[in-house]
Design an enzyme around this catalytic site. Structure first.
Site, short mmCIF file in Angstrom:
data_model
loop_
_atom_site.label_atom_id
_atom_site.label_comp_id
_atom_site.label_asym_id
_atom_site.label_seq_id
_atom_site.Cartn_x
_atom_site.Cartn_y
_atom_site.Cartn_z
N LYS A 77 0.86 -1.18 0.00
CA LYS A 77 0.00 0.00 0.00
C LYS A 77 0.90 1.23 0.00
O LYS A 77 1.92 1.25 0.72
CB LYS A 77 -0.88 -0.04 1.25
N SER A 152 -9.80 1.98 2.79
CA SER A 152 -8.84 2.71 2.00
C SER A 152 -7.80 1.82 1.31
O SER A 152 -7.13 2.28 0.39
CB SER A 152 -8.11 3.72 2.87
N SER A 176 -10.42 -0.16 6.97
CA SER A 176 -9.70 0.00 5.70
C SER A 176 -9.05 -1.26 5.14
O SER A 176 -8.60 -1.26 3.99
CB SER A 176 -8.63 1.08 5.82
#
Lengths: 491, 93
Positions: A77, A152, A176
């Site tokens: 990420k 997210s 997330s």
């Protein structure tokens, strides 16, 4: 053979027996990313990946055992600092940022000679539940490209679902990891707060931030949890608890395991297909020997309200460091220092970041801190206590991860409350620092179309109860094959 | 609802300049958020302490030892402007 959907142990065997090289694997994934990335990557590290893969092959070809992740391609990420590799947090303020160091997790992965394919897309600074707040465009859901993957950790989940990485790092503050894992049909692990070092991961809300992973199975997650977990002197919130051999101790025997089903997690108006799939999967756990117990968590409804205060407060504080002086974007139009701050931040932050900074600044400001922030922290205590009581009766909780399947892109639009509603089944556990999984448990149709989309089963455990949730998830995946379904676009 | 002046003051405190359109938008957004969280006021929290750390750690400390860092160049390379080994900033006054 579909290399892209193999488990970590299958890849390990192929690599160790020289049936495939790390460079071949890396090239395989890089070409898949090139063909249809779905905007799941912000930065693809083609040269870096081939170099790391070459080094891994040399290591594999030398005598001795190979670490679990040696030569296996993964994605990170774009919130994890990677030494000399662009790290944007999906924001314009860090558009050209090259971190001078690695986050602890990346260091551990480098230590195993893992191969970093690239940095995945996310909601800007992890602010969001849709993937739409990214400054680099929304990530597409590989099951239906007109839909959002959730956020997210949008790119990490979409990439794993589409076979664009064997697994990916992810982070969670309030849903997330679990939400996008559910909406893209992959397995996601949100650890106990402090189980994994946050050092070098760009901060969102520090009393909640947790570092985890998404993969094709719970078994893979158990292996990754062993690598990720442990105390780190550079993150004083990491716990001193030892790291169990999660994978070796995986136990699919659920005889007598008590699974609590909290009725507050089956909310009014939820997608009936999602509800049906989750009830079926709870039946499946019962068939495997688990004892199903109805439990009550009446303060669940306050979770998102507490979060709507605590999260922006900590965001406002953490984002104060972006000043246009030491790193990141600086305005070219300032007369004095104050204007450097005000304009660099105005130009560099997106709408959602600004909204959270302003909200946080308001609820923390003189005269309001008691009314809002302190009040929220007290209600947080209620939620912590309520979970602790329930875990005296049951080993884990089983419930839906989300109340609906993936919405259409654009649906989050600019709704300031979108995330608080989407994440309402994840936030209470985050506030209490609990570990959780989301695993695929079937498909359901959205109200607006005739397509089948993944549904997530959420398994929540007590603090440091990683082994318990991994066992339940593992048992479920031994008995079902929902986690082996892949989007048609990925085949 | 916060007044326009209050939103402008908040933005000042947060060191973000806002356009006129943004001031109007955030005035509306903040109203929606404050309205949303208003229900918390009804929860009885008498006798409860505020909670910010949930795993029970208190005042974690480590030895205060200096370490040599050899990546100054890399760190400073990220600064928009440097002069003679220092960060360069605009005049404060």
């Amino acid at each position: 053979m579909a290399l892209e959907f193999l488990s970590l142990t299958e890849l390990r065997k192929l690599l160790d027996s020289k049936k495939v090289s790390s460079v071949e694997l890396a090239k395989h994934f890089l070409s898949r990313i090139k063909n249809n990335g779905g905007n799941s990557y912000i930065t693809v590290c083609e040269d870096g990946a081939l170099k790391q893969a070459g080094d891994a092959d040399a290591f594999i070809n030398s005598p001795g055992d190979n670490p679990l992740l040696c030569g296996i391609p993964y994605a990170a990420k774009d919130l994890f600092c990677t030494d000399g590799v662009r790290t944007t947090a999906a924001s314009k303020i860090l558009d050209q940022y090259l971190p001078p160091y690695n986050s602890t997790v990346i260091n551990k992965l480098n230590g195993q000679k893992s191969v970093l394919l690239g940095k995945t897309n996310l909601d800007q600074f992890a602010h969001g539940s849709s993937g739409e707040t990214s400054a680099y465009g929304a990530t597409k859901n590989p099951w239906d490209e007109t839909r959002m993957p959730g956020g997210s950790s949008s790119g990490s989940c979409a990439a794993v679902a589409a076979g664009l990485a064997s697994w990916a790092t992810a982070t969670e503050t309030g849903g997330s990891i679990r939400v996008p894992a559910a909406l893209t049909g992959v397995s996601g692990w949100k650890p106990t707060y402090g189980r994994v070092s946050r050092y070098g991961v760009i901060a969102m809300a520090s009393s909640l931030d947790s570092i985890g992973a998404v993969a094709h199975s719970v078994e893979d997650l158990a292996r990754l949890a062993e690598v990720f977990s442990g105390r780190d002197e550079k993150d004083s919130t990491t716990g001193h608890q030892g790291v169990p051999a999660y994978a070796a101790d995986l136990d699919a025997d659920l005889e007598g395991v008590k699974v609590g089903v909290p009725k507050q997690y089956f909310i009014d108006g939820m997608n009936p297909g999602v509800k049906a799939r989750v009830m079926e999967s709870i039946k499946e756990l019962e068939k495997l020997g688990a004892v199903i117990v109805d439990v009550d968590l009446p303060n669940t409804k306050y979770g998102s309200l507490v979060y709507a205060i605590v999260c922006p407060s900590e965001v406002a504080s953490n984002l104060a460091r972006y000043d246009g002086i030491r790193y990141g974007h600086v305005t070219s139009d300032a007369k004095d220092l104050l204007q450097v701050y005000e304009k660099s931040r105005a130009e560099g932050f997106g709408n959602e970041a600004k909204r959270r900074i302003l909200t946080g600044t308001y609820v923390l400001s003189a005269g309001y801190a008691d009314e809002y922030y302190k009040k929220a922290q007290r209600v947080r205590g209620l939620i912590v206590r309520e979970f602790a009581e329930v875990f005296k009766q049951v080993d884990v909780l089983a419930c839906p991860t989300t109340a609906d399947v993936a919405p259409k892109l654009g649906h989050a639009a600019d709704d300031p409350l979108f995330g608080y509603v989407t994440d309402q089944l994840n936030i209470p556990g985050s506030l209490a620092g609990l570990p959780a999984l989301s695993i695929p448990c079937g498909f359901a149709k959205p109200a607006d179309d005739d397509v089948e989309l993944p549904v997530g089963l959420q398994i929540i455990g007590p603090q440091w109860g990683e082994q318990k949730i991994l066992n339940v998830g593992y048992a479920y995946q031994q008995a079902t094959d929902w986690h082996k379904r892949h989007p048609r676009a990925a085949e | 609802m916060l007044t326009i002046d209050e939103v402008i003051k908040l933005a000042k405190l947060a060191r973000i300049s806002l356009t006129e359109a943004e001031v109007g938008r955030f005035q509306k957004d903040l109203a929606a958020i404050l309205d949303y969280i208003d229900e918390l006021k009804k929860v009885d929290t008498t006798g409860l302490d505020p909670v910010s750390q949930v795993t029970g750690l208190v005042n974690v400390q480590r030895d205060d030892r200096a370490k040599v860092a050899d990546n100054h160049k890399q760190i400073f390379s990220q600064a928009p402007e440097m002069k003679d080994g220092y960060y360069k900033v605009k005049a404060i006054l």
